[in-house]
Design an enzyme around this catalytic site. Sequence first.
Site, short mmCIF file in Angstrom:
data_model
loop_
_atom_site.label_atom_id
_atom_site.label_comp_id
_atom_site.label_asym_id
_atom_site.label_seq_id
_atom_site.Cartn_x
_atom_site.Cartn_y
_atom_site.Cartn_z
N LYS A 15 0.84 -1.20 0.00
CA LYS A 15 0.00 0.00 0.00
C LYS A 15 0.87 1.26 0.00
O LYS A 15 0.69 2.16 -0.82
CB LYS A 15 -0.94 0.00 1.23
CG LYS A 15 -1.87 -1.21 1.28
CD LYS A 15 -2.82 -1.17 2.46
CE LYS A 15 -2.14 -1.30 3.82
NZ LYS A 15 -1.46 -2.60 4.07
N ARG A 90 -9.88 -0.21 8.92
CA ARG A 90 -9.42 -1.58 9.17
C ARG A 90 -10.45 -2.39 9.93
O ARG A 90 -10.17 -3.56 10.25
CB ARG A 90 -8.14 -1.55 9.99
CG ARG A 90 -6.88 -1.64 9.13
CD ARG A 90 -5.76 -1.15 10.01
NE ARG A 90 -4.56 -1.91 9.92
CZ ARG A 90 -3.43 -1.45 9.38
NH1 ARG A 90 -3.38 -0.27 8.83
NH2 ARG A 90 -2.35 -2.18 9.40
N ARG A 124 11.59 -5.27 4.98
CA ARG A 124 11.24 -3.86 4.70
C ARG A 124 12.15 -2.88 5.43
O ARG A 124 12.49 -3.06 6.59
CB ARG A 124 9.79 -3.61 5.14
CG ARG A 124 9.42 -2.13 5.17
CD ARG A 124 7.94 -1.89 5.16
NE ARG A 124 7.24 -2.40 6.32
CZ ARG A 124 5.90 -2.41 6.43
NH1 ARG A 124 5.13 -1.96 5.43
NH2 ARG A 124 5.33 -2.90 7.50
N ARG A 158 11.15 -0.84 11.20
CA ARG A 158 10.11 -0.72 12.24
C ARG A 158 10.24 -1.82 13.27
O ARG A 158 10.50 -2.97 12.93
CB ARG A 158 8.73 -0.78 11.59
CG ARG A 158 8.30 0.54 11.01
CD ARG A 158 7.09 0.44 10.14
NE ARG A 158 6.01 -0.37 10.68
CZ ARG A 158 4.88 -0.60 10.02
NH1 ARG A 158 4.70 -0.09 8.81
NH2 ARG A 158 3.95 -1.33 10.57
N ARG A 169 -0.25 -9.65 13.38
CA ARG A 169 -0.89 -8.63 12.53
C ARG A 169 -1.71 -9.28 11.43
O ARG A 169 -2.79 -8.80 11.06
CB ARG A 169 0.20 -7.71 11.95
CG ARG A 169 0.72 -6.72 12.99
CD ARG A 169 2.10 -6.20 12.68
NE ARG A 169 2.19 -5.43 11.45
CZ ARG A 169 3.36 -5.13 10.86
NH1 ARG A 169 4.49 -5.53 11.38
NH2 ARG A 169 3.36 -4.44 9.76
#
Length: 210
Positions: A15, A90, A124, A158, A169
């Site tokens: 996203k 969400r 990431r 992160r 998650r």
Amino acid sequence: MASSIVLFGPPGAGKGTQAGNIVNLTGKPQISTGDMLRAALTAGTSLGMEAKVYMDAGQLVPDDVIIGLIKERLTQQDAVDGVLFDGFPRTIPQAEALSEIAELSIVIAIEVPDNRIVERICGRYTCGGCDAVFHDTFNPTATEGVCDLCGSTQMKRRADDNEATVLTRLAAYHAQTAPLADWYRQRDLFISVNGDQDIEKVGAEISAVL
Ligand code: ADP
Ligand code: ADP
Ligand code: ZN
């Protein structure tokens, strides 16, 4: 407020990676609730402190916190012609609240199978200078440690991008967020694109939709 766009999908779907392209195409500003929560945390606000407990655990932050954040953000001048929501809504209650405060033209879902998500999230990293998103294997910077876009050498990872938290998650996504797909399908707003292909190909599918 003119119509807004929702970018939907599991954590790591791409996203944030695709958002820049959509912002360029539509001129609508990106509103990422995850980025807003991390900014609140860095600023040390009480909202940031409250959110941290949930984020570290890989759980969703309570709806009233998120809805309050969004309502406040939408009062800013740059939101008058609609926005690009990234990572919001969400939950069904968030979608219901959104339907009362903004008009949507489309929900673009980036579909990626679960077995791809862990490798995406665990590789990431982002640029601290301009927030560009990179990946150790799939989208590395041209020169190691140097942002292709702004030249910054401040690369960040992160705290919640670890395998254990990703699994929590993903479970939260399936339990609380995935049901929104049908909610939006019933309202004729839902379009899905194949997120399990090269970044450029995903971008081309999204451009075609827009
Ligand atoms: P999200 O915002 O949905 O959580 P990101 O845009 O941050 O996802 O992407 C998660 C990770 O996957 C990043 O490291 C990014 O570089 C990488 N990525 C994004 N899109 C693709 C893709 N189509 N193929 C492979 N890796 C991708
Ligand atoms: P990703 O796309 O990788 O899941 P985000 O930056 O969108 O990451 O979200 C990071 C964390 O912030 C989530 O795990 C959750 O704790 C919190 N969060 C972000 N957006 C929302 C939202 N709309 N509702 C509830 N929690 C949220
Ligand atoms: Zn940068």
